[in-house]
Write a protein that holds these residues in place. Structure first.
Motif, PDB file in Angstrom:
ATOM      1  N   SER A  81       0.833  -1.202   0.000  1.00  0.00           N
ATOM      2  CA  SER A  81       0.000   0.000   0.000  1.00  0.00           C
ATOM      3  C   SER A  81       0.870   1.256   0.000  1.00  0.00           C
ATOM      4  N   VAL A  82       0.248   2.366  -0.268  1.00  0.00           N
ATOM      5  CA  VAL A  82       0.958   3.650  -0.201  1.00  0.00           C
ATOM      6  C   VAL A  82       1.508   3.859   1.208  1.00  0.00           C
ATOM      7  N   ASP A  83       0.723   3.523   2.219  1.00  0.00           N
ATOM      8  CA  ASP A  83       1.197   3.671   3.601  1.00  0.00           C
ATOM      9  C   ASP A  83       2.405   2.784   3.878  1.00  0.00           C
ATOM     10  N   GLU A  84       2.412   1.571   3.330  1.00  0.00           N
ATOM     11  CA  GLU A  84       3.561   0.676   3.507  1.00  0.00           C
ATOM     12  C   GLU A  84       4.794   1.243   2.807  1.00  0.00           C
ATOM     13  N   ILE A  85       4.632   1.752   1.602  1.00  0.00           N
ATOM     14  CA  ILE A  85       5.762   2.368   0.890  1.00  0.00           C
ATOM     15  C   ILE A  85       6.288   3.557   1.698  1.00  0.00           C
ATOM     16  N   ARG A  86       5.379   4.374   2.209  1.00  0.00           N
ATOM     17  CA  ARG A  86       5.784   5.526   3.023  1.00  0.00           C
ATOM     18  C   ARG A  86       6.611   5.054   4.222  1.00  0.00           C
ATOM     19  N   SER A  87       6.155   4.002   4.888  1.00  0.00           N
ATOM     20  CA  SER A  87       6.892   3.455   6.041  1.00  0.00           C
ATOM     21  C   SER A  87       8.272   2.953   5.628  1.00  0.00           C
ATOM     22  N   ARG A  88       8.349   2.320   4.469  1.00  0.00           N
ATOM     23  CA  ARG A  88       9.645   1.817   3.981  1.00  0.00           C
ATOM     24  C   ARG A  88      10.604   2.971   3.704  1.00  0.00           C
ATOM     25  N   ILE A  89      10.109   4.022   3.068  1.00  0.00           N
ATOM     26  CA  ILE A  89      10.954   5.192   2.803  1.00  0.00           C
ATOM     27  C   ILE A  89      11.463   5.764   4.125  1.00  0.00           C
ATOM     28  N   GLU A  90      10.554   6.009   5.049  1.00  0.00           N
ATOM     29  CA  GLU A  90      10.924   6.624   6.326  1.00  0.00           C
ATOM     30  C   GLU A  90      11.921   5.772   7.100  1.00  0.00           C
ATOM     31  N   ALA A  91      11.773   4.463   7.071  1.00  0.00           N
ATOM     32  CA  ALA A  91      12.710   3.577   7.761  1.00  0.00           C
ATOM     33  C   ALA A  91      14.071   3.558   7.069  1.00  0.00           C
ATOM     34  N   THR A  92      14.071   3.496   5.757  1.00  0.00           N
ATOM     35  CA  THR A  92      15.329   3.412   5.006  1.00  0.00           C
ATOM     36  C   THR A  92      16.168   4.659   5.184  1.00  0.00           C
ATOM     37  N   VAL A  93      15.571   5.831   5.029  1.00  0.00           N
ATOM     38  CA  VAL A  93      16.362   7.071   5.031  1.00  0.00           C
ATOM     39  C   VAL A  93      16.914   7.438   6.403  1.00  0.00           C
ATOM     40  N   GLN A  94      16.567   6.680   7.421  1.00  0.00           N
ATOM     41  CA  GLN A  94      17.190   6.874   8.732  1.00  0.00           C
ATOM     42  C   GLN A  94      18.649   6.418   8.707  1.00  0.00           C
ATOM     43  N   ARG A  95      18.978   5.543   7.754  1.00  0.00           N
ATOM     44  CA  ARG A  95      20.313   4.950   7.713  1.00  0.00           C
ATOM     45  C   ARG A  95      20.953   5.014   6.324  1.00  0.00           C
ATOM     46  N   LEU A  96      20.150   4.781   5.298  1.00  0.00           N
ATOM     47  CA  LEU A  96      20.673   4.598   3.944  1.00  0.00           C
ATOM     48  C   LEU A  96      19.908   5.455   2.940  1.00  0.00           C
ATOM     49  N   PRO A  97      20.514   5.735   1.777  1.00  0.00           N
ATOM     50  CA  PRO A  97      19.851   6.575   0.779  1.00  0.00           C
ATOM     51  C   PRO A  97      18.695   5.882   0.056  1.00  0.00           C
ATOM     52  N   TRP A  98      17.704   6.673  -0.261  1.00  0.00           N
ATOM     53  CA  TRP A  98      16.602   6.328  -1.163  1.00  0.00           C
ATOM     54  C   TRP A  98      16.440   7.568  -2.029  1.00  0.00           C
ATOM     55  N   LEU A  99      16.660   7.423  -3.328  1.00  0.00           N
ATOM     56  CA  LEU A  99      16.633   8.555  -4.257  1.00  0.00           C
ATOM     57  C   LEU A  99      15.523   8.377  -5.283  1.00  0.00           C
ATOM     58  N   VAL A 100      15.004   9.492  -5.769  1.00  0.00           N
ATOM     59  CA  VAL A 100      14.020   9.476  -6.845  1.00  0.00           C
ATOM     60  C   VAL A 100      14.521  10.339  -7.996  1.00  0.00           C
ATOM     61  N   SER A 101      14.001  10.030  -9.179  1.00  0.00           N
ATOM     62  CA  SER A 101      14.232  10.825 -10.381  1.00  0.00           C
ATOM     63  C   SER A 101      12.912  11.490 -10.740  1.00  0.00           C
ATOM     64  N   LEU A 102      12.993  12.742 -11.159  1.00  0.00           N
ATOM     65  CA  LEU A 102      11.806  13.479 -11.589  1.00  0.00           C
ATOM     66  C   LEU A 102      11.919  13.767 -13.077  1.00  0.00           C
ATOM     67  N   ASP A 103      10.827  13.573 -13.803  1.00  0.00           N
ATOM     68  CA  ASP A 103      10.811  13.886 -15.232  1.00  0.00           C
ATOM     69  C   ASP A 103      10.638  15.392 -15.435  1.00  0.00           C
ATOM     70  N   ALA A 104      10.548  15.826 -16.679  1.00  0.00           N
ATOM     71  CA  ALA A 104      10.452  17.254 -16.989  1.00  0.00           C
ATOM     72  C   ALA A 104       9.228  17.914 -16.365  1.00  0.00           C
ATOM     73  N   ALA A 105       8.181  17.124 -16.106  1.00  0.00           N
ATOM     74  CA  ALA A 105       6.965  17.661 -15.492  1.00  0.00           C
ATOM     75  C   ALA A 105       7.024  17.630 -13.965  1.00  0.00           C
ATOM     76  N   GLY A 106       8.124  17.119 -13.407  1.00  0.00           N
ATOM     77  CA  GLY A 106       8.269  17.044 -11.958  1.00  0.00           C
ATOM     78  C   GLY A 106       7.673  15.805 -11.321  1.00  0.00           C
ATOM     79  N   ALA A 107       7.288  14.816 -12.137  1.00  0.00           N
ATOM     80  CA  ALA A 107       6.717  13.568 -11.622  1.00  0.00           C
ATOM     81  C   ALA A 107       7.819  12.529 -11.419  1.00  0.00           C
ATOM     82  N   VAL A 108       7.679  11.721 -10.382  1.00  0.00           N
ATOM     83  CA  VAL A 108       8.647  10.657 -10.111  1.00  0.00           C
ATOM     84  C   VAL A 108       8.590   9.645 -11.247  1.00  0.00           C
ATOM     85  N   ASN A 109       9.754   9.398 -11.873  1.00  0.00           N
ATOM     86  CA  ASN A 109       9.796   8.414 -12.957  1.00  0.00           C
ATOM     87  C   ASN A 109      10.755   7.260 -12.672  1.00  0.00           C
TER      88      ASN A 109
END
Length: 186
Positions: free
Chosen positions: A35-63
């Motif tokens: 779920s979106v909530d599970e993904i959010r939890s994974r991001i929050e847990a990961t970035v406490q210790r290790l990197p999680w990066l996103v790429s944004l397209d020309a419109a600013g959307a995560v790609n």
């Protein structure tokens, strides 16, 4: 294309990229899309210790996105990480995964990590090509290690050095997203 640290607010976009992969392929061994909530939890847990990066397209959307996780729990493994990359379907073949991975490797090396490992469900020529294009070398294959979509699946393992392995390494530092220095945008 712009790269930046993942935010909790990126969870819906990341879930939208990941869900079809979970549902329609054997690339991920998850059986149900998180779920979106599970993904959010994974991001929050990961970035406490290790990197999680996103790429944004020309419109600013995560790609696309990449992240690192612990390779194993035992203390002697602390200088090694597992890495994963996922790219939105319409952005594949445009260098998104490669740019994300190279930025991730820079961050990991600066933190003191020495080795990155990637497990790739086989067959997956696109992922193998991406990983080998950024310096991963094949190690071996776990045969029939996962059962998904009615068949047993193999997972190949690849390894990439992140830097020199010092003779007496210090423990890797925790990642701090506020210190992120973005590579040039494409």
């Amino acid at each position: 294309m712009t790269l930046r640290p993942a935010l909790s607010s990126d969870a819906a976009a990341i879930a939208a990229i990941y869900a079809p992969i979970v549902e329609h392929t054997a690339i991920s061994f998850e059986l149900e899309p998180p779920s979106v909530d599970e993904i959010r939890s994974r991001i929050e847990a990961t970035v406490q210790r290790l990197p999680w990066l996103v790429s944004l397209d020309a419109a600013g959307a995560v790609n696309g996105y990449v992240y690192a996780s612990r390779h194993r729990e035992r203390a002697a493994y602390q200088w090694s990480v597992d890495v994963s990359a996922y790219v939105r379907d319409d952005a594949r073949g445009q260098g998104v995964g490669k740019r994300l991975y190279l930025a991730l490797f820079r961050e990991l090396a600066e933190l003191g990590y020495c080795q990155a490992f990637a497990g790739i469900a086989l067959p997956n020529a696109g992922s193998v090509g991406l990983h080998e294009s950024v310096g991963f070398k094949p190690l071996g294959v776990y045969r029939n290690v996962g059962f998904k979509h009615g068949a047993w699946r193999d997972v190949g393992w690849w390894q990439r050095p992140l830097g020199d392995a010092p003779g007496a390494p210090q423990a890797p530092r925790l990642w701090n997203a506020s210190l992120w220095r973005s590579p040039q945008t494409a």
